[in-house]
Design an enzyme around this catalytic site. Structure first.
Site, PDB file in Angstrom:
ATOM      1  N   SER A   1       0.868  -1.179   0.000  1.00  0.00           N
ATOM      2  CA  SER A   1       0.000   0.000   0.000  1.00  0.00           C
ATOM      3  C   SER A   1       0.904   1.228   0.000  1.00  0.00           C
ATOM      4  O   SER A   1       1.778   1.341  -0.862  1.00  0.00           O
ATOM      5  CB  SER A   1      -0.934  -0.042   1.215  1.00  0.00           C
ATOM      6  OG  SER A   1      -1.773   1.086   1.254  1.00  0.00           O
TER       7      SER A   1
ATOM      8  N   HIS B   1      -2.904  -0.907  -3.431  1.00  0.00           N
ATOM      9  CA  HIS B   1      -4.049   0.002  -3.348  1.00  0.00           C
ATOM     10  C   HIS B   1      -3.834   1.150  -4.328  1.00  0.00           C
ATOM     11  O   HIS B   1      -2.918   1.960  -4.158  1.00  0.00           O
ATOM     12  CB  HIS B   1      -4.195   0.539  -1.927  1.00  0.00           C
ATOM     13  CG  HIS B   1      -4.491  -0.527  -0.925  1.00  0.00           C
ATOM     14  ND1 HIS B   1      -4.427  -0.320   0.433  1.00  0.00           N
ATOM     15  CD2 HIS B   1      -4.860  -1.824  -1.085  1.00  0.00           C
ATOM     16  CE1 HIS B   1      -4.747  -1.441   1.068  1.00  0.00           C
ATOM     17  NE2 HIS B   1      -5.000  -2.365   0.163  1.00  0.00           N
TER      18      HIS B   1
ATOM     19  N   ASP C   1      -4.747  -5.008   5.446  1.00  0.00           N
ATOM     20  CA  ASP C   1      -5.064  -5.804   4.264  1.00  0.00           C
ATOM     21  C   ASP C   1      -4.023  -6.917   4.104  1.00  0.00           C
ATOM     22  O   ASP C   1      -2.818  -6.675   4.197  1.00  0.00           O
ATOM     23  CB  ASP C   1      -5.076  -4.906   3.022  1.00  0.00           C
ATOM     24  CG  ASP C   1      -5.744  -5.573   1.828  1.00  0.00           C
ATOM     25  OD1 ASP C   1      -6.375  -6.632   2.021  1.00  0.00           O
ATOM     26  OD2 ASP C   1      -5.638  -5.027   0.719  1.00  0.00           O
TER      27      ASP C   1
END
Length: 651
Positions: A20, A47, A139
């Protein structure tokens, strides 16, 4: 570092990479560290902004000789290629292809890493590797569990090196990471793992193991038993060997003997193998169609005929981190809300993994559970806290998370539903049959049993009937009247390979007092009790006896009448005298008022002679039960002395 230029397309590793914030720089460094030919495929899930075209493929291509592609549709996975996620999509691995699915616009942030890891583990098994790099949030936390359960490798970037350490630290906090490394050490770890996969050849079939391998396997499991107090010799040999082999790949050793050396020299390895042996894929509402069948066919039946002062009792053995127990709790709570006066609901969630139980008790899960729980249930039963969902107290209060070993501890009783969907897959057919007998004993007449979709072999049709055979939901037959408890601990096949080493067995004529007592009390459903001999000496007591005796639970060697509370002393002495008379039938039962912890109760005392085979012939078991509360007693009055003959007073 060795290259692998000729790789069988069915054998190469597939490496899923999640990142991310700060992930681009970490990815550049990682791919810049790889050789020109790796013999592996790489799938990158990060992301991305949904509002802009991603230039990540072009940026990464400058740092690697591997071909970098952005996935635009169903794509075959090939070695020495890098596949990058596009905006507003999930990447899913199916067989040897990558497929796209639409990203849920309500997910903030998205759970693309979890989706990738989950599908990768299922599709590739031990050929799957996941690497978690720089980023914030959690995540990937749920996905790495799927990777590990399927036998893959989990690598995490050292949080101290990462630009943003949130995602790596969350992965580490699961306790599942195999290697925590700086990025420049990851390529070599991948090469070592790949080479070890091809070098290790241990048969998963017991009859194909050499005698030496059987002996070493026994030593491995004995080491784990001594270090963790849990015996995995009762588990399926194929499962045990598969999990041991995974640890061998992690340590880059090629034989069972070498791995035994790792166990002997590395203090934490027994615990790591223990965690691998326990790992199971579980998430909220796993197998939605099965939960739908439970909701429609079972949940309404559980509430029928129950009064508000009754208790609806559910047991979830092998509960792991609690997702299934909470899922069942939600269904029960939803149905109870439609009843004017529902019964109290109590769910017993048990496991031998204390770390997993702590997760269940805390009731905190990553925000990616939104993939499994509907928005309505998230709002009804959870509160959002940063990157986590917290189970509301209303639901947590319904569940008791407790350490319990199904194979050696007495079972719960008077149950309306047992859900055992994660555990039986590890047990052989012989032991499964004994577990089914135990479940039958524990269920109330007409109670329900819910098993996992694979790994269970329920053939006891005289005990259970199918309610929804496709989803392994069964009901206890009321016509089957046999209700005897299995011996605890459950027995297993002594001919299994890692039990071939001879061990001294105790004489059949001798019985361990503590084990005998536990068996007896199991038959009495677990009230406080003591085991005494004819000399009035307490040989063993169970938890809860401190209410009646002035000593902590354990194994005292003191006279029962010196320790029993005053209100019970003379009634018990009278019962003991009666029991000593040969013509008296046993058991003897008496109800006596007493003050316990400042409250007045009617106490039922049961005394019976122990007649189990192999036990000494002078033992008696005394069981104490609180019957009901009564009007306060005047404790200032002297205790009434019952009419006991002088002979009895001297006993």
């Amino acid at each position: 570092m060795k290259d692998n230029k000729n790789v069988d397309q069915d054998e190469f590793l597939v490496v899923g990479i999640g990142a991310s914030a700060g992930g681009l720089e970490a990815l550049k460094l990682f791919f810049g560290s790889l050789p020109e030919k790796t013999g592996m495929a790489f799938i990158v899930a990060v992301h991305l902004s949904p509002d802009h075209k991603s230039s990540m493929p072009e940026l990464l291509q400058h740092h690697t000789a591997l071909e970098v592609l952005q996935v635009t549709g169903k794509t075959e996975i090939k070695a020495d290629c890098v596949y990058v996620i596009p905006p507003k999509k999930n990447l899913l691995v199916k067989d040897n292809h990558i497929e796209l699915s639409e990203l849920d616009s309500s997910e903030h942030p998205p759970h693309v890493v979890d989706q990738l890891y989950r599908s990768l583990g299922k599709a590739k098994g031990n050929k799957a590797v996941c690497i978690t790099l720089s980023g914030t949030g959690k995540d990937g936390v749920l996905g790495i569990k799927a990777i590990k359960e399927e036998g893959g490798l989990i690598i995490v970037q050292d949080p101290g090196e990462a630009q943003y350490g949130g995602m790596p630290q969350s992965a580490i906090d699961t306790g599942l990471a195999d290697k925590i490394l700086a990025i420049n050490r990851m390529p070599q770890a991948l090469m070592d793992y790949r080479e070890n996969l091809s070098a290790v050849r241990i048969s998963s079939q017991p009859d194909e193991l050499s005698e030496e391998e059987q002996e070493v396997l026994y030593d491995i499991l004995e080491k784990v038993r001594k270090d963790t107090d849990h015996d995995f010799q009762q588990y399926k040999t194929t499962t045990v060997l598969r999990r041991i082999e995974r640890r061998m790949h992690v340590h880059n050793v090629q034989s069972l003997s070498e791995y035994l050396g790792i166990l002997d020299t590395q203090d934490d390895e027994s615990k790591e193998l223990f965690k691998d042996l326990l790992i199971s894929v579980t998430h909220f509402f796993r197998d939605r169609e099965a939960f739908k069948a439970l909701k429609q066919k079972v949940i309404p039946e559980l509430f029928k005929g129950m009064d508000p002062d009754e208790e609806l009792r559910v047991w979830v053995p092998g509960c792991a981190t609690g997702e299934e127990a909470y899922s069942i709790a939600m269904l029960l709570r939803e149905h109870a809300e439609n009843i004017d006066q529902p019964p109290e609901i109590k769910i017993f969630a048990t496991d031998i993994d204390e770390q997993a139980l702590q997760t269940g008790r805390a009731g905190r899960y990553p925000e990616s559970i939104a993939d499994d729980v509907t928005p309505e249930r998230l709002q009804r039963f959870f509160t959002k806290d940063n990157h986590e969902y917290q189970v509301k107290e209303e639901l947590r209060a319904m569940i008791l998370f407790s350490p319990h070993d199904l194979l050696k501890n007495p079972p719960f009783s008077n149950l309306d539903l047992i859900s055992c969907r994660n555990l039986l897959i590890y047990l052989n057919n012989e032991l499964q049959s004994q577990v089914f007998n135990l479940f039958h004993y524990s269920l109330t007449p007409g109670g329900y049993l819910w098993l996992g979709s694979s790994g269970s072999n329920l053939k006891a049709t005289e005990q259970f009937k199918a309610v929804a055979n496709k989803y392994k939901i069964y009901q206890k037959r009321t016509s089957y009247t046999k209700r005897s408890l299995q011996d605890i601990p459950l027995q297993f096949n002594k001919n299994r390979p890692f039990n071939t080493r001879s061990r001294q067995k105790p004489s059949k004529d001798r019985v361990n007092i503590k084990e005998l007592h536990q068996q007896l009390i199991t038959q009495q459903y677990g009230p406080p009790s003591v085991l005494i001999n004819e000399n009035e000496e307490v040989l063993h007591s169970t938890a809860g006896m401190q209410t009646y005796l002035n000593y902590p639970e354990g194994k005292p060697s003191q006279n029962i009448f010196d320790m029993i509370i005053p209100e019970l002393r003379h009634p018990l002495r009278n019962m003991f005298y009666q029991a000593k008379k040969e013509e008296t039938d046993l058991p003897i039962c008496k109800q006596v008022p007493a003050v316990l912890n400042g409250e007045s109760h009617m106490i039922e005392i049961n005394l019976h002679r122990v007649k189990e085979q192999g036990s000494p012939n002078d033992l008696m078991c005394i069981v104490f039960r609180k019957i009901r509360e009564i009007e306060p007693l005047d404790v200032s009055e002297p205790v009434k002395r019952e009419d006991v003959p002088e002979e009895g007073r001297k006993i």
